[in-house]
Scaffold this motif. Structure first.
Motif, PDB file in Angstrom:
ATOM      1  N   GLY A  12      27.722 -45.947  21.091  1.00  0.00           N
ATOM      2  CA  GLY A  12      28.112 -47.234  20.542  1.00  0.00           C
ATOM      3  C   GLY A  12      28.218 -47.271  19.037  1.00  0.00           C
ATOM      4  O   GLY A  12      28.567 -48.298  18.459  1.00  0.00           O
ATOM      5  N   GLY A  13      27.918 -46.143  18.383  1.00  0.00           N
ATOM      6  CA  GLY A  13      28.045 -46.086  16.940  1.00  0.00           C
ATOM      7  C   GLY A  13      27.031 -46.960  16.228  1.00  0.00           C
ATOM      8  O   GLY A  13      26.061 -47.438  16.815  1.00  0.00           O
ATOM      9  N   VAL A  14      27.244 -47.157  14.934  1.00  0.00           N
ATOM     10  CA  VAL A  14      26.368 -47.995  14.114  1.00  0.00           C
ATOM     11  C   VAL A  14      27.243 -48.968  13.335  1.00  0.00           C
ATOM     12  O   VAL A  14      28.443 -48.721  13.159  1.00  0.00           O
ATOM     13  CB  VAL A  14      25.523 -47.132  13.148  1.00  0.00           C
ATOM     14  CG1 VAL A  14      24.575 -46.237  13.920  1.00  0.00           C
ATOM     15  CG2 VAL A  14      26.417 -46.287  12.238  1.00  0.00           C
ATOM     16  N   PRO A  15      26.686 -50.077  12.862  1.00  0.00           N
ATOM     17  CA  PRO A  15      27.500 -51.071  12.148  1.00  0.00           C
ATOM     18  C   PRO A  15      28.208 -50.465  10.938  1.00  0.00           C
ATOM     19  O   PRO A  15      27.598 -49.773  10.128  1.00  0.00           O
ATOM     20  CB  PRO A  15      26.461 -52.114  11.706  1.00  0.00           C
ATOM     21  CG  PRO A  15      25.340 -51.963  12.662  1.00  0.00           C
ATOM     22  CD  PRO A  15      25.295 -50.509  13.004  1.00  0.00           C
ATOM     23  N   GLY A  16      29.481 -50.700  10.844  1.00  0.00           N
ATOM     24  CA  GLY A  16      30.244 -50.208   9.701  1.00  0.00           C
ATOM     25  C   GLY A  16      30.735 -48.785   9.837  1.00  0.00           C
ATOM     26  O   GLY A  16      31.366 -48.252   8.918  1.00  0.00           O
ATOM     27  N   GLU A  72      18.913 -44.085  18.405  1.00  0.00           N
ATOM     28  CA  GLU A  72      17.528 -44.535  18.575  1.00  0.00           C
ATOM     29  C   GLU A  72      16.822 -44.645  17.228  1.00  0.00           C
ATOM     30  O   GLU A  72      16.150 -45.651  16.941  1.00  0.00           O
ATOM     31  CB  GLU A  72      16.773 -43.578  19.489  1.00  0.00           C
ATOM     32  CG  GLU A  72      15.301 -43.947  19.681  1.00  0.00           C
ATOM     33  CD  GLU A  72      14.541 -42.934  20.502  1.00  0.00           C
ATOM     34  OE1 GLU A  72      13.289 -42.976  20.494  1.00  0.00           O
ATOM     35  OE2 GLU A  72      15.184 -42.083  21.157  1.00  0.00           O
ATOM     36  N   GLN A  73      16.964 -43.614  16.376  1.00  0.00           N
ATOM     37  CA  GLN A  73      16.278 -43.643  15.079  1.00  0.00           C
ATOM     38  C   GLN A  73      16.891 -44.695  14.158  1.00  0.00           C
ATOM     39  O   GLN A  73      16.189 -45.328  13.373  1.00  0.00           O
ATOM     40  CB  GLN A  73      16.317 -42.260  14.421  1.00  0.00           C
ATOM     41  CG  GLN A  73      15.798 -41.122  15.266  1.00  0.00           C
ATOM     42  CD  GLN A  73      14.514 -41.462  16.007  1.00  0.00           C
ATOM     43  OE1 GLN A  73      13.562 -42.013  15.441  1.00  0.00           O
ATOM     44  NE2 GLN A  73      14.483 -41.136  17.309  1.00  0.00           N
ATOM     45  N   TYR A  74      18.209 -44.894  14.264  1.00  0.00           N
ATOM     46  CA  TYR A  74      18.842 -45.952  13.482  1.00  0.00           C
ATOM     47  C   TYR A  74      18.242 -47.310  13.843  1.00  0.00           C
ATOM     48  O   TYR A  74      17.918 -48.119  12.965  1.00  0.00           O
ATOM     49  CB  TYR A  74      20.352 -45.985  13.719  1.00  0.00           C
ATOM     50  CG  TYR A  74      20.932 -47.360  13.467  1.00  0.00           C
ATOM     51  CD1 TYR A  74      21.026 -47.845  12.164  1.00  0.00           C
ATOM     52  CD2 TYR A  74      21.305 -48.184  14.530  1.00  0.00           C
ATOM     53  CE1 TYR A  74      21.491 -49.129  11.936  1.00  0.00           C
ATOM     54  CE2 TYR A  74      21.773 -49.461  14.302  1.00  0.00           C
ATOM     55  CZ  TYR A  74      21.866 -49.938  13.004  1.00  0.00           C
ATOM     56  OH  TYR A  74      22.309 -51.198  12.774  1.00  0.00           O
ATOM     57  N   GLU A  75      18.064 -47.572  15.138  1.00  0.00           N
ATOM     58  CA  GLU A  75      17.524 -48.858  15.574  1.00  0.00           C
ATOM     59  C   GLU A  75      16.085 -49.040  15.084  1.00  0.00           C
ATOM     60  O   GLU A  75      15.672 -50.151  14.722  1.00  0.00           O
ATOM     61  CB  GLU A  75      17.600 -48.960  17.094  1.00  0.00           C
ATOM     62  CG  GLU A  75      19.036 -49.106  17.596  1.00  0.00           C
ATOM     63  CD  GLU A  75      19.161 -49.029  19.105  1.00  0.00           C
ATOM     64  OE1 GLU A  75      18.148 -48.679  19.755  1.00  0.00           O
ATOM     65  OE2 GLU A  75      20.255 -49.308  19.632  1.00  0.00           O
ATOM     66  N   TRP A  80      31.570 -37.862  14.765  1.00  0.00           N
ATOM     67  CA  TRP A  80      31.461 -39.301  14.523  1.00  0.00           C
ATOM     68  C   TRP A  80      32.121 -40.097  15.651  1.00  0.00           C
ATOM     69  O   TRP A  80      31.620 -41.136  16.072  1.00  0.00           O
ATOM     70  CB  TRP A  80      32.105 -39.667  13.185  1.00  0.00           C
ATOM     71  CG  TRP A  80      31.402 -39.160  11.967  1.00  0.00           C
ATOM     72  CD1 TRP A  80      31.927 -38.409  10.959  1.00  0.00           C
ATOM     73  CD2 TRP A  80      30.026 -39.365  11.615  1.00  0.00           C
ATOM     74  NE1 TRP A  80      30.978 -38.130  10.011  1.00  0.00           N
ATOM     75  CE2 TRP A  80      29.800 -38.705  10.386  1.00  0.00           C
ATOM     76  CE3 TRP A  80      28.969 -40.036  12.226  1.00  0.00           C
ATOM     77  CZ2 TRP A  80      28.562 -38.709   9.756  1.00  0.00           C
ATOM     78  CZ3 TRP A  80      27.723 -40.027  11.590  1.00  0.00           C
ATOM     79  CH2 TRP A  80      27.537 -39.380  10.377  1.00  0.00           C
ATOM     80  N   ARG A  81      33.237 -39.597  16.134  1.00  0.00           N
ATOM     81  CA  ARG A  81      33.925 -40.290  17.232  1.00  0.00           C
ATOM     82  C   ARG A  81      33.062 -40.272  18.488  1.00  0.00           C
ATOM     83  O   ARG A  81      32.984 -41.250  19.220  1.00  0.00           O
ATOM     84  CB  ARG A  81      35.284 -39.633  17.485  1.00  0.00           C
ATOM     85  CG  ARG A  81      36.167 -40.412  18.451  1.00  0.00           C
ATOM     86  CD  ARG A  81      37.494 -39.694  18.667  1.00  0.00           C
ATOM     87  NE  ARG A  81      38.210 -39.522  17.417  1.00  0.00           N
ATOM     88  CZ  ARG A  81      38.825 -38.397  17.053  1.00  0.00           C
ATOM     89  NH1 ARG A  81      38.790 -37.339  17.829  1.00  0.00           N
ATOM     90  NH2 ARG A  81      39.470 -38.337  15.909  1.00  0.00           N
ATOM     91  N   LEU A  82      32.404 -39.110  18.741  1.00  0.00           N
ATOM     92  CA  LEU A  82      31.520 -39.025  19.905  1.00  0.00           C
ATOM     93  C   LEU A  82      30.346 -39.994  19.762  1.00  0.00           C
ATOM     94  O   LEU A  82      29.929 -40.627  20.736  1.00  0.00           O
ATOM     95  CB  LEU A  82      31.010 -37.596  20.069  1.00  0.00           C
ATOM     96  CG  LEU A  82      30.045 -37.368  21.240  1.00  0.00           C
ATOM     97  CD1 LEU A  82      30.352 -36.054  21.956  1.00  0.00           C
ATOM     98  CD2 LEU A  82      28.591 -37.365  20.778  1.00  0.00           C
ATOM     99  N   LEU A  83      29.804 -40.129  18.536  1.00  0.00           N
ATOM    100  CA  LEU A  83      28.701 -41.062  18.321  1.00  0.00           C
ATOM    101  C   LEU A  83      29.120 -42.478  18.690  1.00  0.00           C
ATOM    102  O   LEU A  83      28.361 -43.227  19.315  1.00  0.00           O
ATOM    103  CB  LEU A  83      28.243 -41.001  16.864  1.00  0.00           C
ATOM    104  CG  LEU A  83      27.140 -41.988  16.456  1.00  0.00           C
ATOM    105  CD1 LEU A  83      25.855 -41.708  17.220  1.00  0.00           C
ATOM    106  CD2 LEU A  83      26.892 -41.925  14.951  1.00  0.00           C
ATOM    107  N   ALA A  84      30.352 -42.841  18.315  1.00  0.00           N
ATOM    108  CA  ALA A  84      30.838 -44.183  18.640  1.00  0.00           C
ATOM    109  C   ALA A  84      31.054 -44.345  20.140  1.00  0.00           C
ATOM    110  O   ALA A  84      30.679 -45.365  20.731  1.00  0.00           O
ATOM    111  CB  ALA A  84      32.128 -44.470  17.887  1.00  0.00           C
TER     112      ALA A  84
END
Length: 375
Positions: free
Chosen positions: A227-231, A335-338, A219-223
């Motif tokens: 840039g991570g995701v909102p929340g 990308e899929q989140y967006e 999760w830290r790497l994703l951020a």
């Protein structure tokens, strides 16, 4: 080949078939209905199905060129090795056991007994409580109250299907008349709870865990990387994360990284109570996912998921333990989140069902045979 030799060969083949047919090495998890009609088909015909399986142990079968005695023995040894690493046998040698213990991310023991490894803190709390109750029946009274709910009420008080029965209280393993709420915020809090239960029972409960779980590191790497995701909570160590609400209905995107072989995202309805409006809204999201994201591996179970409040899943294969894959996985998640966020933003008025045309019903493009349902 003479008739005598042919008969001898056939007898030997039947004997081998009978010897191996029902052994573990010759069995595998199907995971979907695609294999139901294969029966006695050739191994070459089955390999293509195995190769596309969502289950790792089944997918590995496609690596074999032939399904013969050597292949069966290799698989038997591989399954035994994997089983022993996941469920250590208490009679293993001390050196083997210690090697496995050091690699465990979460483990506990009572009064110097053998270590028990766990994959989830909630299960550890349940198992420690069960071990203490088995150790001494008088511990039920010592643990009643704060440690194990209120006065150790009978599990029947929270029947299956109720909110309390499914989401709050869980029966203690081996002691179905006792229940508790085993969920804590993190490993340290769960470890502290287990130690305090031991103190109340007059014994020492030791708990050891890795400060940074693999999911927390990812999760830290994703951020950091995408840039991570909102929340997103960078300190979260669980297998799933939810974004902040992305519309006035409170709908969110859920990201699941807990499966060692498969990543997936989906849209989850913000309203917890089931209703026709919620199902229609989520069903609409699923159809938009099918239309706009058909280039991805998509889950099935659209109607069932809609009734339960989430969409079909958007999936990607990965090897979670291979950290070299993490940067690519992080970029794929973002990308899929967006794309899912755009589907939410592009939705007509919330709560309004969109009519599904026959063309949509007949052409679920991009769907695979099986679906993953995230809990």
């Amino acid at each position: 080949m003479s008739s005598a030799n042919a008969f001898s060969w056939r007898v030997e083949a039947e004997e081998k078939h009978g010897r191996y047919r029902d052994r573990l090495a010759n069995l595998t998890l199907r995971g979907d209905a695609t294999n139901s009609g294969m029966g006695a088909g050739s191994f070459d015909a089955k390999r293509a199905v195995y190769r596309d399986s969502s289950i790792g142990m089944t997918r590995r079968l496609s690596d074999e060129d032939e399904w013969n005695e050597e292949a069966l023995e290799r698989r038997a040894e591989d399954l035994a090795r994997r089983a022993l690493s996941r469920w250590p046998w208490h009679d293993q040698s001390a050196s083997d056991r210690e090697t496995q213990d050091r690699s465990a991310g979460l483990r506990w023991r009572i009064e110097g007994d053998p270590w028990h490894t766990e994959s989830a803190a909630s299960q550890m709390v349940l198992n420690v409580a069960g071990a203490l109750l088995s150790r001494n029946p008088a511990n039920a009274e010592r643990l009643s109250g704060e440690a194990i709910s209120s006065n150790v009420p009978p599990a029947s008080r929270y029947p299956p299907g109720t909110t309390a029965g499914t989401l709050t209280m869980r029966a203690v393993p081996g002691h179905d008349d006792c229940v508790l709420y085993p969920y804590e915020q993190d490993y340290p809090t769960s470890a502290k709870r287990c130690r305090k239960m031991g103190e109340r029972c007059g014994v020492t409960v030791e708990v050891e865990f890795e400060e940074d779980s693999r999911t927390k590191v990812f999760w830290r790497l994703l951020a950091d990387r995408a840039g991570g995701v909102p929340g997103q909570k960078d300190t979260w160590r669980g297998p799933s994360q939810w974004t902040s609400p992305l519309n006035s209905s409170g709908d969110r995107v859920v990201i699941h990284v807990g499966n060692p072989e498969l990543l997936w995202l989906y849209i989850r309805a913000g309203d917890s109570a089931g209703s026709p409006d919620r199902a229609a809204r989520v069903r609409q999201y699923s159809w938009r996912i099918r239309d706009k994201m058909g280039d991805q591996d998509l889950g099935a179970n659209l109607e069932k998921n809609s009734e339960e409040g989430w969409t079909v899943t958007v999936r990607k294969r990965w090897t979670r333990d291979d950290e070299d894959e993490w940067p690519e996985a992080a970029e794929w998640i973002k990308e899929q989140y967006e794309r899912l966020q755009a589907i939410l933003a592009d939705s007509p008025g919330e709560g309004n069902a969109t009519t599904v045309t026959p063309d949509h019903q007949a052409n679920p493009s991009g769907l695979s045979a099986t679906g993953e349902t995230a809990a």
